[in-house]
Write a protein that holds these residues in place. Structure first.
Motif, short mmCIF file in Angstrom:
data_model
loop_
_atom_site.label_atom_id
_atom_site.label_comp_id
_atom_site.label_asym_id
_atom_site.label_seq_id
_atom_site.Cartn_x
_atom_site.Cartn_y
_atom_site.Cartn_z
N SER A 1 0.61 -1.14 0.02
CA SER A 1 0.52 0.38 -0.31
C SER A 1 0.63 1.32 0.29
CB SER A 1 -1.22 0.34 1.25
OG SER A 1 -0.95 0.25 2.59
N TYR A 2 2.13 0.51 0.63
CA TYR A 2 2.80 2.06 0.54
C TYR A 2 2.93 2.22 -0.94
CZ TYR A 2 7.28 4.59 1.73
OH TYR A 2 8.19 6.22 2.05
N TYR A 3 3.71 1.49 -1.87
CA TYR A 3 4.61 1.90 -3.43
C TYR A 3 3.70 1.89 -4.17
CZ TYR A 3 5.46 -3.39 -4.80
OH TYR A 3 5.42 -3.97 -5.00
N VAL A 4 2.65 1.15 -3.83
CA VAL A 4 0.97 1.13 -5.10
C VAL A 4 0.69 1.96 -5.08
CG1 VAL A 4 -0.35 -0.71 -6.50
CG2 VAL A 4 2.18 -1.36 -5.79
N LEU A 5 -0.11 2.34 -4.19
CA LEU A 5 -1.58 3.20 -3.85
C LEU A 5 -1.09 4.53 -3.69
CD1 LEU A 5 -3.55 1.41 -1.05
CD2 LEU A 5 -3.77 1.30 -3.08
N LEU B 1 14.11 10.85 -10.08
CA LEU B 1 13.00 9.77 -10.04
C LEU B 1 12.12 9.58 -11.02
CD1 LEU B 1 11.72 11.05 -6.58
CD2 LEU B 1 13.11 8.53 -7.13
N HIS B 2 11.53 8.48 -11.28
CA HIS B 2 10.71 8.36 -12.67
C HIS B 2 9.55 8.30 -12.38
CE1 HIS B 2 14.06 9.10 -15.05
NE2 HIS B 2 14.75 8.09 -14.44
N PRO B 3 8.51 8.55 -11.65
CA PRO B 3 7.18 8.18 -11.68
C PRO B 3 6.23 7.65 -12.66
CG PRO B 3 7.07 10.40 -10.81
CD PRO B 3 8.65 9.99 -11.11
N GLU B 4 5.17 7.14 -12.70
CA GLU B 4 4.23 6.50 -13.90
C GLU B 4 3.17 7.24 -13.45
OE1 GLU B 4 4.92 3.35 -15.86
OE2 GLU B 4 7.47 3.71 -16.09
N LYS B 5 2.04 6.65 -14.62
CA LYS B 5 0.57 7.10 -14.40
C LYS B 5 0.54 5.94 -15.43
CE LYS B 5 -3.32 10.32 -13.80
NZ LYS B 5 -4.10 10.98 -13.57
N ARG B 6 -0.41 5.31 -14.95
CA ARG B 6 -0.92 3.89 -16.54
C ARG B 6 -1.99 3.88 -16.10
NH1 ARG B 6 3.31 -0.80 -15.52
NH2 ARG B 6 5.31 0.49 -15.40
N THR C 1 -3.69 3.50 -12.55
CA THR C 1 -2.92 3.27 -11.27
C THR C 1 -1.44 3.99 -11.68
OG1 THR C 1 -1.73 1.63 -12.83
CG2 THR C 1 -3.18 0.43 -11.74
N THR C 2 -1.65 4.50 -10.26
CA THR C 2 -0.13 5.08 -10.24
C THR C 2 1.16 4.52 -10.12
OG1 THR C 2 -0.52 4.68 -7.49
CG2 THR C 2 -1.05 7.11 -8.66
N GLU C 3 2.10 4.45 -10.60
CA GLU C 3 3.94 3.55 -9.95
C GLU C 3 4.33 4.98 -9.19
OE1 GLU C 3 4.38 0.76 -11.59
OE2 GLU C 3 2.20 0.42 -11.88
N VAL C 4 4.74 4.35 -7.99
CA VAL C 4 5.34 5.42 -7.36
C VAL C 4 7.20 4.87 -7.39
CG1 VAL C 4 6.20 5.95 -5.31
CG2 VAL C 4 3.72 5.45 -5.36
N LEU D 1 12.84 9.03 -0.58
CA LEU D 1 12.40 10.17 -0.86
C LEU D 1 11.09 9.85 -2.36
CD1 LEU D 1 15.70 11.83 -1.79
CD2 LEU D 1 14.09 12.70 -0.38
N TYR D 2 10.30 10.12 -2.28
CA TYR D 2 9.28 9.34 -2.68
C TYR D 2 8.21 9.88 -3.42
CZ TYR D 2 4.92 6.59 -1.48
OH TYR D 2 3.10 5.76 -1.84
N GLY D 3 8.62 10.19 -4.88
CA GLY D 3 7.71 10.66 -5.81
C GLY D 3 6.03 10.07 -6.64
N VAL D 4 4.99 11.21 -6.38
CA VAL D 4 3.97 10.46 -7.18
C VAL D 4 3.62 11.25 -7.97
CG1 VAL D 4 1.23 9.74 -7.03
CG2 VAL D 4 3.35 8.75 -5.35
#
Lengths: 186, 660
Positions: free
Chosen positions: B230-234, B568-573, B582-585, B595-598
């Motif tokens: 839930s931390y890295y997927v949601l 960082l390379h966050p994605e939105k699919r 879905t979000t790819e954190v 360090l966490y980016g969405v």
């Protein structure tokens, strides 16, 4: 431990499980005949008076408000729980600005630092007529808020007649909120 | 040989075998007929073979894209990657019930194989209880949730699976979590068998503990994996939601942890027998009820995935038989179990009792908070929601004394201890904790994180000092220390590791209380500052994946002196066939800070486009899951203890009583 006390204590778990079991069975029964909807558990207070509360304002955004202020209104009011840290709240802002031309919106900043909330509201123009800060989320508990953004429609006298637990957009407003208002003749 | 009909047949066969495994050994033990008892391991292994075949058939249906099978048509698609065709088998209700029964079958077979040193009658009864539970769940699978149901006409392609579940972490989460849940069936079966026999002794404690520890390890990993997911997927940056589904796994974990500890007292001191039996029954009952609550839809949750009251009624009946039956047996037989092992309140036993009381109190709080909404609705007709503020306020005051006791507990001798003398061994821990508190003051603001952090440091240091003392560091030569370390029981090493792991997890939780976040809406090229670092959105590109369209961002992070930390390379699919996003954190971790980016929505087009970004600075976040992993490794280490493997309990007991 005396034997009878032991017997009593060891019988407690089955008694507890029995009570739970009967309750679960009743819940399931009520779910089957439609009188209990678990999805509605978090959709409280519709048709009820607003809970009592008194919240301070956000610095630079007025004095906050209480349930008295809300009850004293002569027009319906939309209460919107939001937070600067929530993405759907960012997304619903343009919609809220459009809706604010049709109905006053009062905002409650949920678990938000005043400076963040202030910056958030100022950024693209505030849809809110009045603002209050619920720093520790205690008022949100009384309102039954489970996550931001959530919106409540309050009619004069302080009764909740509609609740939405997602980002509010003009279309939802047309389809859900306006008919409610028409129903109560406002 | 390998089609849906064969799988269906194998499942039915397993169900018959399970019923036989339930009835024959129990009857045989009652009638003192050795042959009927001895057949139990054979039946358990045959049942496992039938179940494996059935499960294998279901996987084959999914891999072959056999959309005439309803379950495959509803949850798979031709374009789905092979790995997810396989793991998707347990990503839905029917398949996960089959997986559940398969793991239960593995437990039965494991008792048959590893339980060679068990007395035949006890083993027969344990296997019979496991068979009974298996039979119930297989019946549930066959009657209400058959994964082999056909659909006519077969669709040309399936509907595909929920893209959120299309993730390696979640693919392996259910088997691990279920092994934890289901594993507690073995201590449960041991408890029921002991109640039927009317005897609980040190040997029973020694048999039951490894099974409880094994299940506990899996449950720990399963919960940690779920929280990590839930931390890295949601993409909401949090780790625990106090969601009913999460609570459903936390509740048996709490009673299971209590069980693992109280079984030590049964094994070493023949005390706390009734309590331990009750914990074994309660833990499995909570595992089952958790499933029931989620499956029946009584608990409103973000990720309950099959809501069907008809299934709910079936599971409720099953629960009534399993839980009601075992608790009735408990009420009837437990008063006759004699308790032994007198001890003073200040002793290892005393500390373990305190641990049990606190763990069960936390458990009671979680149960109350989870069940309150539906019960208030039922009884008072009014709805109420219970959320994070309640759980935090109610569980933290109980966790603090638990941590305090953890630090002292392992240092206390059995039977009777002197607090002053024990503390004299631990003064170093007190000192280091004090320094730790000062450091915490410097790092964080709140009083609660400081208290928790200090106690976590106390647990870690006290465990280390206690172990150091046991192997004689500073008291004897280095050679001696090594040989002492070798002969120190593995279970003791295991306990040390598990306690250190718990401390690290708590430190992680405290660290997260100092997390910082920002939600920004910026143009490409704009920079924002978070916790002293410069976050710049340098580029956003669109690309097409195997079954989705994606938007990918490059966010560079530089420290205050302009030094590049990471990109960082966050994605939105966007999955077209399910119309789901879905979000790819993107997470950069140095094992101390994440360090966490969405990336969120795009507003506008061309050069004027703005992007919503969520940026997090999460200190100590990785420690939460690292600590859980260390806890589980500690449990596994304790399982490798020679005394448990060799299993000469009678001799050990004699030796033990001789030393008391």
């Amino acid at each position: 431990m005396t034997p009878t006390r032991r017997k009593f204590l060891t019988a407690l778990p089955i008694a507890g499980a029995g009570v739970l079991g009967v309750s679960f069975w009743r819940i399931l029964h009520n779910m089957n005949d439609g009188s209990f909807d678990p999805r509605a558990v978090n959709n409280p207070h519709v048709g009820r008076p607003i809970p009592t509360f008194s919240l301070p304002g956000i610095i630079g955004q007025g004095d906050g408000f209480s349930d008295h202020d809300l009850r004293a209104q002569t027009r319906p009011v939309l209460i919107n729980f939001f937070a600067s840290w929530c993405i759907p709240c960012v997304q619903e802002m343009p919609g809220l600005r459009a809706i604010s031309r049709k109905i006053p919106i009062w905002g409650i900043a949920y678990e938000d630092k005043p400076e963040n909330a202030d910056a958030f509201i100022k950024r693209d123009g505030s849809p809110y007529e009045r603002l209050a800060a619920d720093r520790h989320g205690k008022t949100a508990i009384d309102w039954g808020v489970t996550g931001v953004p959530e919106s409540f429609l309050i009619i004069p006298g302080g009764r909740i007649i509609w609740h939405g637990s997602a980002a509010l957009d003009p279309q939802t407003f047309e389809n859900e909120v306006l008919p409610r208002l028409a129903k109560v003749g406002l | 040989m390998f089609g849906p009909e064969q799988g269906h047949f194998a499942l039915a066969l397993a169900c018959i075998l399970a019923f036989t495994q339930f009835i024959l050994p129990l009857w045989g033990a009652h009638k003192r007929n050795a042959r009927w008892v001895e057949i139990a391991p054979f039946l358990a292994i045959s049942q496992l073979i039938a179940l494996s075949l059935s499960f294998f058939d279901l996987i084959l249906c999914a891999v072959r894209d056999d959309f005439s099978v309803q379950n495959v048509a509803a949850n798979s698609a031709i374009s789905k990657p092979l790995l997810y065709k396989i793991t998707g088998v347990w990503g839905n209700h029917e398949g996960s019930v089959l997986l559940w029964t398969l793991i239960l079958g593995v437990c039965g077979a494991a008792v048959s194989i590893f339980g060679r040193n068990l007395p035949d009658i006890l083993k027969g009864r344990v296997l019979a209880i496991l068979g009974g539970v298996s039979a119930g769940f297989q019946l549930f699978c066959l009657l209400t949730s058959n994964p082999f149901d056909r659909v006519f006409p077969a669709p040309p392609d399936g509907q595909g699976m929920n893209p959120l579940l299309q993730d390696p972490g979640l693919a392996f989460h259910p088997p691990i979590l279920y092994t934890g849940y289901v594993g507690f069936a073995v201590p449960f079966a041991f408890a029921v068998a002991a109640l039927i026999e009317g005897r609980v002794d040190a040997a029973w404690g020694r048999w039951v503990r490894p099974w409880a520890v094994a299940a506990w390890c899996f449950l720990t990993c399963g919960i940690a994996l779920g929280s990590w997911w839930s931390y890295y997927v949601l993409g909401w940056g949090g780790y625990w939601f106090w969601d009913p589904v999460e609570n459903a796994s936390l509740i048996p974990w709490l009673t299971g942890t209590a069980l693992v500890h109280s079984a030590i007292v049964v094994e070493k001191r023949e005390g706390l027998k009734i309590w331990t039996v009750l914990l074994a029954i309660a833990t499995f009952s909570f595992s089952l009820s958790g499933t029931f609550l989620v499956r029946s839809g009584i608990l409103n949750s973000v990720h309950a995935f099959a809501n069907d009251p008809a299934r709910g009624v079936f599971i409720l009946a099953l629960l009534a038989i399993v839980i009601g039956g075992s608790l009735t047996l408990f009420a009837w037989r437990a008063p006759s179990l004699t308790s032994g092992g007198i001890f003073s309140p200040v002793s290892r036993e005393g500390a373990l009792v305190l641990n049990n009381i606190l763990l069960c109190s936390i458990c009671a709080v979680v149960v109350t908070g989870t069940m309150y909404p539906p019960f208030m609705q039922l009884l008072a007709g009014r709805t109420i929601s219970v959320g994070k503020p309640f759980f935090d306020a109610a569980t933290i005051p109980l966790t603090l004394p638990l941590l305090l006791a953890m630090g002292i507990g392992t240092a206390l001798p059995w039977k009777r201890a002197h607090l002053a003398r024990t503390f004299s061994h631990l003064w170093g821990a007190v000192l280091i904790t004090f320094v730790g508190v000062l450091l915490c003051f410097w790092q964080f603001a709140g009083a609660l994180p400081i208290a928790c952090g200090a106690l976590a440091i106390w647990v870690i240091i006290a465990s280390l000092i206690d172990t150091g003392r046991k192997i004689g560091i500073g008291q004897t030569s280095l050679n001696n220390v090594f040989s002492r370390a070798r002969i120190l029981p593995r279970s003791s090493w295991g306990a040390t590791l598990a306690h250190i792991g718990a401390g690290i997890t708590i430190l992680g939780l405290c660290g997260m209380s100092g997390a910082q976040q920002a939600i920004v809406e910026i143009h490409v090229g704009d920079t924002r500052t978070l916790h002293g670092d410069q976050w710049t959105l340098t580029h956003v590109r669109d690309y097409v994946g195997p079954n989705y369209h994606a938007m990918q961002a490059d966010i560079t992070i530089r420290d205050h002196s302009g030094h590049l930390i990471t990109t960082l390379h966050p994605e939105k699919r966007n999955f077209m066939s399910q119309n789901q996003v879905t979000t790819e954190v993107a997470i950069h971790t140095n094992l101390v800070t994440d360090l966490y980016g969405v990336i969120g929505d795009r507003h506008g087009t061309g050069d004027n486009a703005t992007y919503v970004l969520r940026l997090h600075y999460n200190p100590l976040a990785p420690w939460m899951w690292l600590g859980a992993l260390i806890m589980a490794i500690g449990g596994a280490f304790s399982l490798s203890d020679r005394r448990l493997r060799v299993g000469a309990p009678q001799k050990a007991i004699n030796r033990h009583t001789a030393t008391i």
